[in-house]
Every structure is written in C-alpha cells, then in structure tokens.
Design an enzyme around this catalytic site. Structure first.
Site, PDB file in Angstrom:
ATOM      1  N   ARG A 142       0.899  -1.046  -0.031  1.00 54.13           N
ATOM      2  CA  ARG A 142       0.131   0.133   0.062  1.00 54.13           C
ATOM      3  C   ARG A 142       0.855   1.175   0.092  1.00 54.13           C
ATOM      4  O   ARG A 142       0.697   2.266  -0.633  1.00 54.13           O
ATOM      5  CB  ARG A 142      -1.032  -0.148   1.256  1.00 54.13           C
ATOM      6  CG  ARG A 142      -2.169  -0.906   0.946  1.00 54.13           C
ATOM      7  CD  ARG A 142      -1.956  -2.207   0.666  1.00 54.13           C
ATOM      8  NE  ARG A 142      -3.235  -3.086   0.610  1.00 54.13           N
ATOM      9  CZ  ARG A 142      -3.801  -3.777   1.629  1.00 54.13           C
ATOM     10  NH1 ARG A 142      -3.230  -3.671   2.800  1.00 54.13           N
ATOM     11  NH2 ARG A 142      -5.029  -4.314   1.389  1.00 54.13           N
ATOM     12  N   ASP A 171       0.208  -7.006  -2.785  1.00 55.20           N
ATOM     13  CA  ASP A 171      -1.088  -6.953  -2.568  1.00 55.20           C
ATOM     14  C   ASP A 171      -1.810  -5.888  -3.946  1.00 55.20           C
ATOM     15  O   ASP A 171      -1.110  -5.835  -4.986  1.00 55.20           O
ATOM     16  CB  ASP A 171      -1.243  -5.829  -1.489  1.00 55.20           C
ATOM     17  CG  ASP A 171      -2.613  -6.268  -0.634  1.00 55.20           C
ATOM     18  OD1 ASP A 171      -3.896  -6.360  -1.193  1.00 55.20           O
ATOM     19  OD2 ASP A 171      -2.469  -6.595   0.776  1.00 55.20           O
ATOM     20  N   HIS A 234      -6.335 -10.087  -3.588  1.00 50.24           N
ATOM     21  CA  HIS A 234      -5.336  -9.132  -3.204  1.00 50.24           C
ATOM     22  C   HIS A 234      -4.641  -9.139  -4.170  1.00 50.24           C
ATOM     23  O   HIS A 234      -3.227  -8.879  -4.159  1.00 50.24           O
ATOM     24  CB  HIS A 234      -4.856  -9.151  -2.069  1.00 50.24           C
ATOM     25  CG  HIS A 234      -5.759  -8.807  -0.810  1.00 50.24           C
ATOM     26  ND1 HIS A 234      -6.194  -7.211  -0.528  1.00 50.24           N
ATOM     27  CD2 HIS A 234      -6.399  -9.538   0.303  1.00 50.24           C
ATOM     28  CE1 HIS A 234      -7.022  -7.174   0.589  1.00 50.24           C
ATOM     29  NE2 HIS A 234      -7.154  -8.246   1.012  1.00 50.24           N
ATOM     30  N   ASP A 297      -6.364 -14.227   2.455  1.00 51.06           N
ATOM     31  CA  ASP A 297      -7.328 -13.447   2.979  1.00 51.06           C
ATOM     32  C   ASP A 297      -8.202 -12.696   2.006  1.00 51.06           C
ATOM     33  O   ASP A 297      -7.960 -12.637   0.927  1.00 51.06           O
ATOM     34  CB  ASP A 297      -6.888 -12.542   3.899  1.00 51.06           C
ATOM     35  CG  ASP A 297      -5.864 -11.359   3.330  1.00 51.06           C
ATOM     36  OD1 ASP A 297      -4.891 -12.018   2.478  1.00 51.06           O
ATOM     37  OD2 ASP A 297      -6.023 -10.190   3.285  1.00 51.06           O
ATOM     38  N   GLU A 298      -9.319 -12.627   2.695  1.00 47.43           N
ATOM     39  CA  GLU A 298     -10.528 -11.734   1.827  1.00 47.43           C
ATOM     40  C   GLU A 298     -10.682 -12.164   0.288  1.00 47.43           C
ATOM     41  O   GLU A 298     -10.505 -11.353  -0.301  1.00 47.43           O
ATOM     42  CB  GLU A 298     -10.070 -10.291   1.954  1.00 47.43           C
ATOM     43  CG  GLU A 298     -10.130  -9.910   3.458  1.00 47.43           C
ATOM     44  CD  GLU A 298      -9.968  -8.388   3.797  1.00 47.43           C
ATOM     45  OE1 GLU A 298     -10.349  -7.718   4.580  1.00 47.43           O
ATOM     46  OE2 GLU A 298      -8.907  -8.057   2.838  1.00 47.43           O
ATOM     47  N   TRP A 368      -6.181 -13.405  12.404  1.00 48.27           N
ATOM     48  CA  TRP A 368      -6.298 -11.810  12.512  1.00 48.27           C
ATOM     49  C   TRP A 368      -7.729 -11.366  12.736  1.00 48.27           C
ATOM     50  O   TRP A 368      -7.997 -10.161  13.179  1.00 48.27           O
ATOM     51  CB  TRP A 368      -5.815 -11.462  11.091  1.00 48.27           C
ATOM     52  CG  TRP A 368      -6.733 -11.477   9.863  1.00 48.27           C
ATOM     53  CD1 TRP A 368      -6.783 -12.641   9.025  1.00 48.27           C
ATOM     54  CD2 TRP A 368      -7.770 -10.685   9.406  1.00 48.27           C
ATOM     55  NE1 TRP A 368      -7.689 -12.513   7.947  1.00 48.27           N
ATOM     56  CE2 TRP A 368      -8.413 -11.254   8.207  1.00 48.27           C
ATOM     57  CE3 TRP A 368      -7.751  -9.369   9.699  1.00 48.27           C
ATOM     58  CZ2 TRP A 368      -9.195 -10.627   7.320  1.00 48.27           C
ATOM     59  CZ3 TRP A 368      -9.023  -8.759   8.946  1.00 48.27           C
ATOM     60  CH2 TRP A 368      -9.280  -9.254   7.649  1.00 48.27           C
ATOM     61  N   TYR A 394      -3.140  -4.483  15.646  1.00 52.07           N
ATOM     62  CA  TYR A 394      -3.412  -3.892  14.457  1.00 52.07           C
ATOM     63  C   TYR A 394      -2.882  -2.465  14.558  1.00 52.07           C
ATOM     64  O   TYR A 394      -3.468  -1.578  15.131  1.00 52.07           O
ATOM     65  CB  TYR A 394      -4.875  -3.890  13.557  1.00 52.07           C
ATOM     66  CG  TYR A 394      -4.903  -5.140  12.945  1.00 52.07           C
ATOM     67  CD1 TYR A 394      -4.400  -6.450  13.327  1.00 52.07           C
ATOM     68  CD2 TYR A 394      -5.372  -5.085  11.657  1.00 52.07           C
ATOM     69  CE1 TYR A 394      -4.352  -7.448  12.500  1.00 52.07           C
ATOM     70  CE2 TYR A 394      -5.497  -6.175  10.844  1.00 52.07           C
ATOM     71  CZ  TYR A 394      -4.984  -7.320  11.112  1.00 52.07           C
ATOM     72  OH  TYR A 394      -4.916  -8.429  10.211  1.00 52.07           O
ATOM     73  N   ASP A 396      -2.180  -0.427  12.382  1.00 51.38           N
ATOM     74  CA  ASP A 396      -2.835   0.851  11.420  1.00 51.38           C
ATOM     75  C   ASP A 396      -3.914   1.355  12.277  1.00 51.38           C
ATOM     76  O   ASP A 396      -4.240   2.389  11.667  1.00 51.38           O
ATOM     77  CB  ASP A 396      -3.284   0.483  10.085  1.00 51.38           C
ATOM     78  CG  ASP A 396      -3.962  -1.011  10.235  1.00 51.38           C
ATOM     79  OD1 ASP A 396      -4.123  -1.859  11.297  1.00 51.38           O
ATOM     80  OD2 ASP A 396      -4.960  -1.169   9.363  1.00 51.38           O
ATOM     81  N   TRP A 443      -0.839  -2.327   8.730  1.00 50.35           N
ATOM     82  CA  TRP A 443      -0.842  -2.126   7.505  1.00 50.35           C
ATOM     83  C   TRP A 443      -0.863  -0.686   6.852  1.00 50.35           C
ATOM     84  O   TRP A 443      -1.153   0.029   7.716  1.00 50.35           O
ATOM     85  CB  TRP A 443      -2.525  -2.518   6.991  1.00 50.35           C
ATOM     86  CG  TRP A 443      -2.724  -4.024   7.712  1.00 50.35           C
ATOM     87  CD1 TRP A 443      -3.166  -4.519   8.693  1.00 50.35           C
ATOM     88  CD2 TRP A 443      -2.472  -5.233   6.809  1.00 50.35           C
ATOM     89  NE1 TRP A 443      -3.153  -5.667   8.759  1.00 50.35           N
ATOM     90  CE2 TRP A 443      -2.648  -6.056   7.295  1.00 50.35           C
ATOM     91  CE3 TRP A 443      -1.930  -5.411   5.477  1.00 50.35           C
ATOM     92  CZ2 TRP A 443      -2.460  -7.468   7.157  1.00 50.35           C
ATOM     93  CZ3 TRP A 443      -1.791  -6.644   4.988  1.00 50.35           C
ATOM     94  CH2 TRP A 443      -2.177  -7.763   5.813  1.00 50.35           C
ATOM     95  N   GLU A 445      -2.199   1.313   4.327  1.00 49.77           N
ATOM     96  CA  GLU A 445      -2.919   2.138   3.552  1.00 49.77           C
ATOM     97  C   GLU A 445      -2.853   3.843   3.792  1.00 49.77           C
ATOM     98  O   GLU A 445      -2.998   4.529   2.770  1.00 49.77           O
ATOM     99  CB  GLU A 445      -4.438   2.029   3.655  1.00 49.77           C
ATOM    100  CG  GLU A 445      -4.947   0.602   3.074  1.00 49.77           C
ATOM    101  CD  GLU A 445      -4.784  -0.586   4.022  1.00 49.77           C
ATOM    102  OE1 GLU A 445      -4.208  -0.668   5.145  1.00 49.77           O
ATOM    103  OE2 GLU A 445      -5.690  -1.473   3.890  1.00 49.77           O
TER     104      GLU A 445
HETATM  105  C1  TNX Z   1      -7.391  -6.586   6.399  1.00 49.38           C
HETATM  106  S1  TNX Z   1      -5.543  -8.462   7.853  1.00 49.38           S
HETATM  107  C2  TNX Z   1      -6.485  -6.947   5.549  1.00 49.38           C
HETATM  108  C3  TNX Z   1      -5.603  -5.904   5.092  1.00 49.38           C
HETATM  109  C4  TNX Z   1      -6.001  -4.404   5.353  1.00 49.38           C
HETATM  110  C5  TNX Z   1      -6.562  -4.487   6.543  1.00 49.38           C
HETATM  111  C6  TNX Z   1      -6.788  -3.205   7.270  1.00 49.38           C
HETATM  112  C7  TNX Z   1      -5.830  -8.967   6.572  1.00 49.38           C
HETATM  113  C8  TNX Z   1      -5.186 -10.359   6.267  1.00 49.38           C
HETATM  114  N1  TNX Z   1      -6.410  -8.214   5.447  1.00 49.38           N
HETATM  115  O1  TNX Z   1      -5.771  -6.224   3.508  1.00 49.38           O
HETATM  116  O2  TNX Z   1      -4.801  -3.668   5.064  1.00 49.38           O
HETATM  117  O3  TNX Z   1      -7.633  -5.130   7.060  1.00 49.38           O
HETATM  118  O4  TNX Z   1      -6.544  -3.145   8.624  1.00 49.38           O
END
Ligand code: TNX
Length: 504
Positions: A142, A171, A234, A297-298, A368, A394, A396, A443, A445
């Site tokens: 980021r 990412d 990502h 993740d995500e 996490w 965290y 951030d 993180w 951002e």
């Molecule tokens: C979630 S923690 C994410 C990151 C973001 C973060 C912001 C994780 C495995 N994935 O991509 O930067 O939240 O707090």
C-alpha cells in the site's frame, strides 16, 4: 540506585552492590571457541558506536564485555547478563541468545550514559522468551518503504527482542517482488497511477540485491524474514501485469483505491499454479526462512462462480461451491512449498470451506479476525500465530481516540496492545502448546512515510513484545508504564519517532 528498566521485562533480575564504570565504549571480547559470536560482537559494537559517536564517546580498552558460550538444555534464545565492577559477561548457548542479551545491555547503555561515562548498576539478569514467534508485519504494498527505513526499523525492533519480520510484499496496490519468469510483475505490477498524486505513478519493486541486503541485515540481528505473497485474492497488481490470469480477462489495473476487490486469480487456469511455482522458486532463492506466507485473506468467489474454466475445475474436482476452490488452491500451494522445504502460513480464512480439501496439517494459521481462528486452528492441531485485529495487534488503528491522530479503522491504545494474550483462557494444554506466539501488523493504506510508520509502531510494539517475551505472571501494565518513559528515551536516541500520549 537506579533500577534496570528493560523492556521486555527480563525473567529474573538480581541486583548486586556497586556499578560497572567505563570511560568510553567498552571493548567486546568473544571468548567462545572459534569466535562463534563474531557477528554479535560486531553488530553490537556498530550499534553502540552509531549512537554515541555524536557524543564524542571514545573506545576504551580498560573495560570489557565478554561473550561466553554455555552448554546445556536451555532455550536457544536464553541468556545471562552478569554485570560486575570488573566487567560484563554475556552467557548464552547460541548467537541468538547472545544477541538478545546484548540488546538488554544496549538498553542499559542507552540509559546509563552521562557526561562521557557509562555507569551501569551491578546485577545478574537471567532471561528467556515465552514464545518463539515475536513478530512485526510491515505492508510494503500500500506504501513502499525504503531499504534504509526497513533496516532502521528492524534494528530498533530488535532492541525489544522482536525476532520475526513478516514482509507483506504484494497486494492489490503493488507487487514488490521481482520474479525472473514473470518480469511484468515487477515492471507493471509495482506501479500504480495514484489519484492522490494527481494520477502520477507511485511505487517500485525491491531489487534482488535489496532483498538480500534486508535478509542479511535482519539475520545479523537474529530476525527471520518471512515473506508474504498474498494469493489468490488481493492480486489486482498481478492481473494488471498478466490479465490472462483473471477469470474475465480484464481490463485490470494496479489499484489505487483501498478495500477488497472482486477480481482474483482464476482457479481454473493452470497458469495460476505455474505462476505460483515461479514465485515460490524466487522466494526459496532469496529467503532462507522455514516459512512462506501465502496470504489467502478476503477472497471473493463471484468471479469463480461465473467463470467457465473455474466451473470446469469444480466439475473435475467434484465440488459444488466455488468457495471450495480456495481450499484447493491452499492445499496445492502448501504442497508446492513443502517440495521446496518450506512451510506455508495463511491468514485465518484458510480454515474455511475445507469440506473437500482439508487444510493440510502443516499449514500455520495466522489469526487476524480476532482470536477465533487461532482457537479453531489449534483445536484442529495446527500451529498458530496470534495477531487479532480486535486486540491491540493492528498497528494501523489509531493509538488514541482523536481526529488529530494518524491511523484508521479503530482505536487500539498501548494498554490494549499490552493486554493481548496469545493463549486464550479456553485453550487446553495441547492447543496452547501450538501457539507459536504473536505479532503486530502495520497495514499501510494511510501510512504515507517511514516516520508515520515509526509513530504507529512505537510504543505499541514494545507492549506486544513484552507479552511475547516475558513470563505471563510478570505481566503488569502499571509496571510496564513505569519503565516506558526511560525506554522511550532510548528509542529517541535511536531516532525513532514515537506516540507519546495517554496509554489507556
Ligand atoms: C484487512 S488483515 C486486511 C488488509 C487490510 C487491513 C486493514 C488482512 C489479512 N487483510 O488487507 O490492510 O484489514 O486493517
């Protein structure tokens, strides 16, 4: 007599009468056979010289630090620091132990230097870590952080016995790892057009030489660099470089927005796995770590649900839901890494959708989204690392509830970070034994510069480091708070910008 104010708090301290006095920088003598502690002696001398040269601190030959190798069944990173009027002995079974001991000593030096004289109260410190994984994660996608800055940060982190640098290298917003077989990852994937910069390009990749430099700098400080390539989600930066790897074919771009995106690597395209082989080859070549973090993740499944190649793959594998493709990918990546002698680490999503493809036993889970993932994983027999976003890990998040503070998405005070506990009360002994430790994640951002990164990291990482190193029954916020001002002055001397507001 002043007390030692070391962070993390050592396991045992016994004070003795008198003090060790030195006019100048003590000579360090490696008393081990074949000078096995040469590296530790050199790094420590460099650290001391770097801090004190401005103060016209000269080298002295009449006071000594000796490094002594011990034998016996003790933890690898344990050490004993013996400070008496005639000299200082650092005894340890390994270079890692000597280094940790020297960092506690560095703390005393940073505090006890006045008017050209070093004067450290005598005493004996016996110390060893509670957890073997005491990590810090830096998101270099980021925002890009320079090699110089990363070194400065790693050196400061090692003062608190942090021993893992989790390097988030890829990412949506930038791919920072050069991969020979896929040159466009670095050429295209490392740069984004950033609306915050009026559409100018932002970003670059780390050269092979820079990566080696970081790894060796860290390893001299007994920090293991664990690289992360975040796959299969990502990955906007990958898709921008190789649009054929997406389900729709694009168009794609290296993202300058933040969040979670629909486009991920196509699970039906064999090239997704060819790319992973090349990436893992690269990581194996540059990173001696036992571990590779594969992200996970995500991941959004919509593209897979509507993609002919993914549907074909689902039919071949006998799965009915596209979400099951993620666990197929995780299992394949873990296998590829195993062939390279590495163990995969994944974010806690790797525990999900595993009906058809169970999470391979050796995969380490990084919790996490709270501590739930860590609890579930350890109950299943996986090793886990705790970095719960709801429990002070965290970095951030803001350190203090004020619109004037940097950070976003939440508030995690120093006190909250101090309260993080990797072994939750409902874990049984077997589960607890699978907790390798924990880490703080930064993180980036909204971390626009190294100085902001330092400010977000310190002193919360000191609080996390104490939980990860010191004995659980010695954990005491009030006591930590008493030692913290002296410790923050040490970090000032290392040039670290820190948060200095209320702790709670
Ligand atoms: C979630 S923690 C994410 C990151 C973001 C973060 C912001 C994780 C495995 N994935 O991509 O930067 O939240 O707090």
């Amino acid at each position: 007599m002043s007390e030692y104010t070391i962070i993390p708090r050592p396991v045992s301290i016994k004070y003795l009468p008198g003090s060790f006095q030195c006019q100048g920088i003590p000579q360090i003598a490696d008393s081990s056979d074949a000078s096995v502690f040469r590296n530790e002696a050199a790094v420590f001398t460099g650290q001391v010289i770097k801090t004190f040269t401005q103060e016209a601190f000269s080298r002295s030959s009449d006071c000594n630090i000796s490094l002594i190798k011990t034998e016996g069944p003790v933890a690898e990173e344990s050490y004993c620091l013996d400070i008496n009027p005639d000299g200082i002995k650092v005894k340890a079974p390994s270079g890692a132990g000597v280094y940790r001991g020297l960092q506690s000593l560095r703390q005393l030096f940073l505090s006890e230097y006045r008017d050209g004289t070093l004067s450290v109260p005598c005493g004996v410190i016996e110390d060893r870590p509670r957890f073997s994984w005491r990590g810090f994660m830096l998101d270099c996608s980021r925002h890009f952080f320079s090699v110089n800055f990363i070194k400065h940060l790693l050196d400061a982190l090692s003062l608190q016995h942090i021993n893992i640098f989790h390097w988030h290298l890829t990412d949506d917003q930038g791919w920072r790892l050069p991969v020979k077989q896929y040159p466009l990852l670095a050429e295209i994937g490392a740069k984004r057009r950033d609306h915050r910069l009026h559409g100018e390009f932002y970003g670059r990749f780390y050269t092979e030489e820079e990566i080696r430099d970081i790894v060796s700098f860290a390893s001299e400080r007994h920090i293991e660099v664990v690289p992360e390539v975040d796959l299969p989600g990502h990955t906007s930066s990958v898709l921008a470089a190789y649009p054929g790897l997406g389900c729709t074919g694009g168009p794609y771009r290296v993202e300058d927005r933040f969040g979670v995106f629909e486009d991920v690597l196509c699970a039906g395209n064999d090239e997704t796995f060819t790319l992973a082989e090349a990436v893992f080859d690269t990581l194996a070549e540059f990173f001696p770590s036992r571990y590779v973090h594969i992200g996970g993740d995500e991941v959004r499944f919509n593209r897979w649900a509507n993609c002919p190649k993914c549907k074909k793959r689902m039919a071949e594998e006998g799965i009915s839901s596209p979400s099951q493709l993620q666990s197929m990918i995780t299992a394949r990546y873990a296998q590829m890494l195993r062939r390279r002698g590495k163990t995969a680490i994944g974010w806690d999503e790797v525990l999900e959708n595993t009906e058809k493809f169970p999470l391979p036993e050796d995969v380490v889970v990084m919790s996490w989204r709270g501590s739930e993932g860590g609890k579930k994983a350890s109950a299943l027999g996986h090793r886990v690392i705790m970095s719960p976003c709801d429990n002070g890990c965290y970095l951030d998040h803001k350190t203090f509830d004020s619109p004037d503070e940097p950070g976003r998405l939440g508030i995690d005070t120093v006190a909250k970070s101090y309260g993080m506990e990797p072994v939750t009360s409902d874990m049984d002994e077997t589960a607890a034994s699978l907790v390798l430790g924990g880490q703080g994640n930064l993180w980036s951002e909204v971390i626009y510069s190294g100085k902001i990164a330092e400010y977000m990291t310190f002193p919360r990482i000191c609080a996390i480091a104490e939980t990860l190193w010191s004995d659980k029954n010695a954990k005491n916020l009030e006591d930590f708070a008493k030692r913290l001002p002296a410790h923050q002055r040490r970090l000032d001397m290392l040039g670290v910008l820190q948060y200095r507001g209320p702790l709670g």
